[in-house]
Enzyme design. Sequence first.
Site, PDB file in Angstrom:
ATOM      1  N   SER A  24       0.841  -1.180   0.000  1.00  0.00           N
ATOM      2  CA  SER A  24       0.000   0.000   0.000  1.00  0.00           C
ATOM      3  C   SER A  24       0.878   1.232   0.000  1.00  0.00           C
ATOM      4  CB  SER A  24      -0.925   0.003   1.222  1.00  0.00           C
ATOM      5  OG  SER A  24      -1.824   1.087   1.188  1.00  0.00           O
ATOM      6  N   GLY A  25       0.390   2.301  -0.601  1.00  0.00           N
ATOM      7  CA  GLY A  25       1.144   3.548  -0.659  1.00  0.00           C
ATOM      8  C   GLY A  25       0.219   4.736  -0.558  1.00  0.00           C
ATOM      9  N   GLY A  26       0.733   5.895  -0.932  1.00  0.00           N
ATOM     10  CA  GLY A  26      -0.030   7.117  -0.792  1.00  0.00           C
ATOM     11  C   GLY A  26      -1.224   7.199  -1.724  1.00  0.00           C
ATOM     12  N   THR A  29      -3.941   0.865  -2.737  1.00  0.00           N
ATOM     13  CA  THR A  29      -3.523  -0.437  -2.213  1.00  0.00           C
ATOM     14  C   THR A  29      -3.547  -1.444  -3.349  1.00  0.00           C
ATOM     15  OG1 THR A  29      -4.426   0.076  -0.037  1.00  0.00           O
ATOM     16  CG2 THR A  29      -4.060  -2.235  -0.526  1.00  0.00           C
ATOM     17  N   VAL A  30      -2.599  -2.382  -3.321  1.00  0.00           N
ATOM     18  CA  VAL A  30      -2.545  -3.461  -4.299  1.00  0.00           C
ATOM     19  C   VAL A  30      -2.853  -4.767  -3.573  1.00  0.00           C
ATOM     20  CG1 VAL A  30      -1.189  -4.641  -6.059  1.00  0.00           C
ATOM     21  CG2 VAL A  30      -0.806  -2.212  -5.618  1.00  0.00           C
ATOM     22  N   LYS A  44      -4.900  -3.415  -8.383  1.00  0.00           N
ATOM     23  CA  LYS A  44      -4.493  -2.104  -7.884  1.00  0.00           C
ATOM     24  C   LYS A  44      -5.724  -1.224  -7.727  1.00  0.00           C
ATOM     25  CE  LYS A  44      -1.197   1.639  -8.710  1.00  0.00           C
ATOM     26  NZ  LYS A  44      -0.038   2.095  -9.507  1.00  0.00           N
ATOM     27  N   ASP A 138       9.085   7.739 -14.853  1.00  0.00           N
ATOM     28  CA  ASP A 138       9.431   7.363 -13.482  1.00  0.00           C
ATOM     29  C   ASP A 138      10.115   6.005 -13.450  1.00  0.00           C
ATOM     30  OD1 ASP A 138       9.652   7.829 -10.766  1.00  0.00           O
ATOM     31  OD2 ASP A 138       7.688   6.979 -10.288  1.00  0.00           O
TER      32      ASP A 138
END
Length: 733
Positions: A24-26, A29-30, A44, A138
């Site tokens: 999970s990130g900003g 969530t995956v 995702k 990126d």
Amino acid sequence: MLFPLVHDDPHALGGHRLVARLGSGGMGTVYLARSAAGRTVALKTMHAHIATDPAVRTRFRLEVDAARVMGPVHGARVFDADPLAETPWLATEYVLGPSLDEAVSVAGPLPEPAVRALGTALCAALAQLHASDVVHRDLKPSNIMITAEGPKIIDFGIARALGDDRLTRTGTAAGTPAFMSPEQATGLEHTPAGDVFALAGVLTYAATGHGPFGSGSHADLMYRVRYADPDLTGVPPALLPVLAHCLAKDPADRPTTDALAARLRTGEGGFADRLPEALLMEIARRVGGVWSDAPHRLPAPPGHGLAATLPSGSQPPSPSPSVLSRRRLLALGGGSVLGAAAVGAGTWAWLGHKDTDDPKPHATTSKGPAWDLLWQVQENSISDPLIPPAPLVLDGLLLVGENGMQGLDPATGAVKWPDPEVWFMRRAASDGKQLYAADYTTVESDPLRVSVIDPATGRLREPFSELKDLRAILFGTQLLCATADAVYLVGGRGTHTGTSFGKDQTWFLLGIDVRSGNKLWEVPLPARPDKSERLHFLSARAVGKHLVLVQQSAEGEPRLVVHDALTGRALWNKPLDGKQSALSRARVAVDDRHVYPAAGELTALGLADGKPAWRFQGQAPTARFGPPAVKDGVVYAVEENRGMVALDASNGTLRWAEKSRAVPFEDLDTPPAVGVGHVYAYSTAASGLMAADIRTGAVTRPFKAAKARYFAHPSAGRLIALGDEYTAAYPLS
């Protein structure tokens, strides 16, 4: 690789049943999920609080489009997506392999043939993307997955069509500073030449373990990207002119992806044939891990209904590695669940079980801490002289004990095995997957042997290493720590003298290859005074190519010492001054960039050179801190008369702090325990355990619990307490 679902995760989304969390990130969530037809996918999603932003939804739609453009050969195949759903989601194949940064951490920098093969494949991937007038923007090690059949580029969150600046404000840089191009760092147009620049940075990292512009704050990195020469130290000589050409400041001076591929391409053979054995073992471990049971859904945190979120990049204990040949890896598809799915849907039955309640706690009636006590076991305390720090935590197993090591079920406290053979935990260590023990015999002439412990029975298997010039019976022998490649220990020569050192003994720090059993290197250690009982080392951690040790002098003063894990060469050392006990000061925290000492102040030292990276100034100029903990790029510590604080590990910036509370000096002995959604620290004033939200620092009421050392066991959903006379477990959130 799989994390438990938390209590408020949905059970299904977009026709897919959620099985576990992958991260999970900003942004979202995956999940690992399964479709109605039995297909296993990585799903995702976008966090609800940002899904209302039209610009963010547009980015998500563009990410789906870019992932489709990349296709299944160089990326993760897109099965389905709905960017317009209330919770936008994207279902892709589940790629089985580590990211490039994880691969380098596990196996070290890649050899030149592997770097060339990686670069050639990534050139083909970018060429395919650029042919559709899309740029990635990126490209970085964490966005490149390494599989046996080739690398796959993932995460197209800021990819966009060439010339489309609708989602980028003029003068604003989007991307990751350590790998962005100079034009990107100034907010200018990012063309395919910018992706080539980033690719050169990725290949530099693959070949050396460091990026071409170092690390530090975003501002420092962006300045170096724009004006400084790249640091290509460690790059193989034949690759130096190639990467330097790609890292030209002027985009017009860089080669195209086709020209770069031509300079990188060499020889024949498949991608897997170029990979080092350690990396193939890691890929095999992840392939084998697919057959492990999915973790149970975590219950709601006690006392409130807030969601517990899994921090980005967390790594729970993983299953034991499955040893597969290169041919077998490729036969399985090597890179994704899709490759193995051809054997039939029955293979994935492990994904089909329903969530069940936690096992019934192991009942005990003797004294111990209260609160939501799930289980406790008496007479299994860990005394301070026990080195390395305990417990040893593995998936499905918790090892505790002083005079005899017990294997406990972390979920229930049930004894799995009572230590029939392994004596003194100071002679045991784990890499989180495998258990090792240094032999201890009663025969003075017996050589020192190192064995694997059977996790099912606790018994020693046949030794894989026999050090005939070292003695097994000597007090002071320590198995310090282990990795997938090596175990590190202290061994000695001389006459047995009971529970102390002898004047005729000589001692060494050693590295042992876990596959061959051969001694990798040997470093002499200072002599101990006759009858001294001070062990040479108080703690040890192996991180990448660095061995981080807290070494104790004959007088008992600790020093922080870092060695090259591959050669044993001492890189740097510093005193660990402070008023805490030597054992408290030995509880340092380490990540892949810094060491965070426990010596009264809160500071970060460069892992490679020991140079100060940052120092945190507390509320008071003389503020003292307890030992820190670090997880997912955040450093946690307890500040005297303030409480818990959370800092950005890269620069020491304060993320959150408790509202000031009474924190006496005695509460600065142990580091906080970092769980899934909360950070825990004991409070003498409150006679209980403080739990702070891992994102905001908001503190719940103190939970009734006894003073102890606390450790998180994420896969079991347990917070483990080690007291003077007990081992106990509470719910972990």
